[in-house]
Scaffold this active site. Structure first.
Site, mmCIF file in Angstrom:
data_model
loop_
_atom_site.group_PDB
_atom_site.id
_atom_site.type_symbol
_atom_site.label_atom_id
_atom_site.label_comp_id
_atom_site.label_asym_id
_atom_site.label_seq_id
_atom_site.Cartn_x
_atom_site.Cartn_y
_atom_site.Cartn_z
ATOM 1 N N ASP A 51 36.459 38.273 38.188
ATOM 2 C CA ASP A 51 37.413 37.399 37.482
ATOM 3 C C ASP A 51 37.178 35.901 37.698
ATOM 4 O O ASP A 51 38.115 35.132 37.945
ATOM 5 C CB ASP A 51 38.843 37.748 37.900
ATOM 6 N N LYS A 71 39.337 44.353 31.964
ATOM 7 C CA LYS A 71 40.418 45.113 32.586
ATOM 8 C C LYS A 71 41.763 44.484 32.233
ATOM 9 O O LYS A 71 41.816 43.357 31.749
ATOM 10 C CB LYS A 71 40.240 45.165 34.110
ATOM 11 N N CYS A 121 42.764 40.633 43.172
ATOM 12 C CA CYS A 121 41.743 41.388 42.446
ATOM 13 C C CYS A 121 40.515 41.714 43.300
ATOM 14 O O CYS A 121 39.950 42.805 43.181
ATOM 15 C CB CYS A 121 41.358 40.655 41.175
#
Length: 208
Positions: free
Chosen positions: A8, A108, A153
């Site tokens: 990310d 995601k 994450c």
């Protein structure tokens, strides 16, 4: 077979983004150095990719504001600012990240009813992404992880990697991560160690 997973590294989690992590853009040069000098056979990246009105957004809950605790799918849920909405600049990878070198991108967080911190599956483990199968098919034996945010994450991705990739050495490169809160980072480090994730420095990642 050595793989690097960039978690990310998107505008939304860097300074100026909708869910900015303090000093988040500092992970970009680390990621680029690893891409160039880490000797990786495979480079993968995850990308938060939420639809508008995702259930984790505080904006869809009239009684909540960002960072309040709420509920999603019957479970406790942090209410986030709207972030990484599909096809917005906030969801794009950081412009300085060498994304051209990435072999595989795993999106995601597309299900509006469940959040997905991990690059491998949603938070309730109802559905998996294709990442574990991809890494297994490639014969990956070592998986190095870096990115944002360490206490969410990165943490969930690393712990899931240990469970879903039996026999694979999973390592988190600490210089290439930044977290949201000090307490959260400490808890994440403890959980990852307990799960068997190795916490390493940049030199170790490059020289091994």
């Amino acid at each position: 077979m050595k793989a690097l997973l960039l978690v990310d590294i998107q505008n939304g989690f860097c300074p100026g983004g909708n869910l900015a992590v303090a000093d988040g853009d500092a992970v970009v040069p680390v990621a680029n150095l690893l891409i160039r000098d880490g000797g990786y056979d495979i480079i993968a990246a995850s990308q938060d990719w939420h639809p508008e009105g995702h259930g984790s957004f505080a904006s869809v809950h009239p009684d909540k504001k960002p960072f309040d605790m709420g509920e999603l799918d019957g479970k406790p849920q942090v209410m986030w600012p709207d972030h990484c909405v599909q096809n917005t600049e906030d969801a794009a990878f950081h412009p300085d990240l060498d994304i051209a070198a990435v072999d595989y991108i795993q999106r995601k967080g597309e299900n509006p009813e469940i959040d997905s911190y991990s690059a491998f599956r949603d938070n309730e483990h109802h559905a998996v992404t294709g990442l574990a199968d991809y890494l297994k098919q490639k014969g990956v034996t070592t998986l190095d992880i870096t990115g944002l945010a360490l206490d969410f994450c990165v943490r969930f991705t690393a712990v899931d990697a240990r469970e879903m990739l039996p026999g694979v050495t999973v390592r988190v490169i600490l210089e290439g991560c930044r977290g949201i809160s000090e307490d959260g980072v400490e808890a994440a480090l403890a959980e990852m160690r307990e799960a068997g994730v190795e916490l390493i420095d940049l030199r170790t990642a490059i020289e091994d």
